[in-house]
Design a protein around this motif. Structure first.
Motif, mmCIF file in Angstrom:
data_model
loop_
_atom_site.group_PDB
_atom_site.id
_atom_site.type_symbol
_atom_site.label_atom_id
_atom_site.label_comp_id
_atom_site.label_asym_id
_atom_site.label_seq_id
_atom_site.Cartn_x
_atom_site.Cartn_y
_atom_site.Cartn_z
ATOM 1 N N ARG A 32 116.335 18.284 10.969
ATOM 2 C CA ARG A 32 115.240 17.557 10.315
ATOM 3 C C ARG A 32 115.481 17.459 8.816
ATOM 4 N N VAL A 33 115.891 18.559 8.194
ATOM 5 C CA VAL A 33 116.173 18.552 6.751
ATOM 6 C C VAL A 33 117.337 17.614 6.453
ATOM 7 N N PHE A 34 118.386 17.669 7.267
ATOM 8 C CA PHE A 34 119.539 16.791 7.061
ATOM 9 C C PHE A 34 119.143 15.324 7.217
ATOM 10 N N LEU A 35 118.351 15.010 8.236
ATOM 11 C CA LEU A 35 117.913 13.631 8.469
ATOM 12 C C LEU A 35 117.051 13.130 7.315
ATOM 13 N N ALA A 36 116.135 13.956 6.850
ATOM 14 C CA ALA A 36 115.257 13.549 5.754
ATOM 15 C C ALA A 36 116.053 13.336 4.465
ATOM 16 N N ALA A 37 117.004 14.217 4.206
ATOM 17 C CA ALA A 37 117.806 14.083 2.987
ATOM 18 C C ALA A 37 118.696 12.847 3.040
ATOM 19 N N THR A 38 119.300 12.578 4.184
ATOM 20 C CA THR A 38 120.156 11.388 4.281
ATOM 21 C C THR A 38 119.330 10.102 4.242
ATOM 22 N N ALA A 39 118.121 10.115 4.796
ATOM 23 C CA ALA A 39 117.267 8.923 4.718
ATOM 24 C C ALA A 39 116.876 8.654 3.270
ATOM 25 N N LEU A 40 116.542 9.709 2.541
ATOM 26 C CA LEU A 40 116.196 9.548 1.132
ATOM 27 C C LEU A 40 117.402 9.081 0.319
ATOM 28 N N LEU A 41 118.579 9.613 0.622
ATOM 29 C CA LEU A 41 119.798 9.183 -0.063
ATOM 30 C C LEU A 41 120.127 7.732 0.269
ATOM 31 N N ALA A 42 119.949 7.341 1.519
ATOM 32 C CA ALA A 42 120.245 5.964 1.926
ATOM 33 C C ALA A 42 119.335 4.978 1.219
ATOM 34 N N ILE A 43 118.078 5.309 1.102
ATOM 35 C CA ILE A 43 117.149 4.389 0.444
ATOM 36 C C ILE A 43 117.387 4.375 -1.069
ATOM 37 N N TYR A 44 117.914 5.459 -1.602
ATOM 38 C CA TYR A 44 118.245 5.505 -3.022
ATOM 39 C C TYR A 44 119.488 4.662 -3.310
ATOM 40 N N LEU A 45 120.483 4.714 -2.415
ATOM 41 C CA LEU A 45 121.727 3.964 -2.623
ATOM 42 C C LEU A 45 121.556 2.475 -2.357
ATOM 43 N N ASP A 46 120.687 2.115 -1.421
ATOM 44 C CA ASP A 46 120.458 0.714 -1.093
ATOM 45 C C ASP A 46 118.979 0.400 -1.293
ATOM 46 N N LEU A 60 106.448 8.457 1.159
ATOM 47 C CA LEU A 60 106.433 9.104 2.468
ATOM 48 C C LEU A 60 107.754 9.804 2.776
ATOM 49 N N LEU A 61 108.859 9.179 2.400
ATOM 50 C CA LEU A 61 110.157 9.822 2.634
ATOM 51 C C LEU A 61 110.309 11.081 1.791
ATOM 52 N N LEU A 62 109.828 11.042 0.569
ATOM 53 C CA LEU A 62 109.879 12.242 -0.265
ATOM 54 C C LEU A 62 109.002 13.342 0.329
ATOM 55 N N LEU A 63 107.813 12.978 0.804
ATOM 56 C CA LEU A 63 106.936 13.962 1.442
ATOM 57 C C LEU A 63 107.547 14.489 2.739
ATOM 58 N N TYR A 64 108.235 13.628 3.486
ATOM 59 C CA TYR A 64 108.902 14.069 4.707
ATOM 60 C C TYR A 64 110.009 15.064 4.389
ATOM 61 N N ASP A 65 110.721 14.818 3.310
ATOM 62 C CA ASP A 65 111.772 15.739 2.888
ATOM 63 C C ASP A 65 111.180 17.097 2.501
ATOM 64 N N LEU A 66 110.084 17.080 1.758
ATOM 65 C CA LEU A 66 109.425 18.333 1.391
ATOM 66 C C LEU A 66 108.869 19.051 2.622
ATOM 67 N N HIS A 67 108.275 18.289 3.527
ATOM 68 C CA HIS A 67 107.753 18.863 4.767
ATOM 69 C C HIS A 67 108.871 19.530 5.570
ATOM 70 N N SER A 68 110.016 18.860 5.677
ATOM 71 C CA SER A 68 111.141 19.397 6.440
ATOM 72 C C SER A 68 111.634 20.712 5.852
ATOM 73 N N SER A 69 111.740 20.750 4.542
ATOM 74 C CA SER A 69 112.195 21.978 3.886
ATOM 75 C C SER A 69 111.188 23.109 4.079
ATOM 76 N N CYS A 70 109.915 22.802 3.964
ATOM 77 C CA CYS A 70 108.875 23.823 4.148
ATOM 78 C C CYS A 70 108.858 24.350 5.579
ATOM 79 N N VAL A 71 109.043 23.473 6.550
ATOM 80 C CA VAL A 71 109.060 23.901 7.951
ATOM 81 C C VAL A 71 110.260 24.807 8.205
ATOM 82 N N LEU A 72 111.409 24.465 7.651
ATOM 83 C CA LEU A 72 112.594 25.302 7.846
ATOM 84 C C LEU A 72 112.383 26.676 7.205
ATOM 85 N N LEU A 73 111.824 26.715 6.015
ATOM 86 C CA LEU A 73 111.542 28.003 5.378
ATOM 87 C C LEU A 73 110.513 28.805 6.172
#
Length: 127
Positions: A32-46, A60-73
């Motif tokens: 989940r963390v990897f998917l959220a980070a790559t989605a955020l990177l993809a939208i940043y690059l394109d 929403l993507l930024l919040l999803y990334d934060l949510h993913s990191s919090c869930v993993l922790l």
């Protein structure tokens, strides 16, 4: 339903031990963390994607990334003592994230449609 495999019973639905369930949740959390980070990177690059509601989709993507990191922790902190219902709750939340991000972009033609694939694969690993 249980099956006898020689040394122990194997339940057909669910993990055998809390330790195994926790290991599956850690795998899903890391993905989940990897998917959220790559989605955020993809939208940043394109930045041309998503075209509809771009500002809201970025947030929403930024919040999803934060949510993913919090869930993993949280999973790392709880360990195998995490309640079994946590997987069901996280599955529902993942589905809501996928629906909201995809709905705000381009629907089925969205570049974030792989979020649904992630939800399906996570369900397959959990159950």
């Amino acid at each position: 339903m249980r099956f006898w495999t020689g040394s122990r019973h194997v339940r057909l639905y669910g993990a055998i031990e809390p330790r195994d369930r926790h290991r599956f949740e850690l795998i899903i959390g890391t993905a989940r963390v990897f998917l959220a980070a790559t989605a955020l990177l993809a939208i940043y690059l394109d930045p041309s994607e998503p075209s509809r509601y771009a500002h809201v989709a970025y947030i929403l993507l930024l919040l999803y990334d934060l949510h993913s990191s919090c869930v993993l922790l949280l999973l790392l902190r709880l360990g195998p003592s995490a309640p079994p219902v946590l997987g069901v709750v996280l599955h529902g939340i993942d589905l809501l994230w996928a629906v909201s991000i995809t709905f705000l972009t381009e629907g089925p033609n969205s570049p974030f449609f792989p979020l649904f694939i992630f939800v399906l694969l996570a369900a397959a690993l959990r159950w």
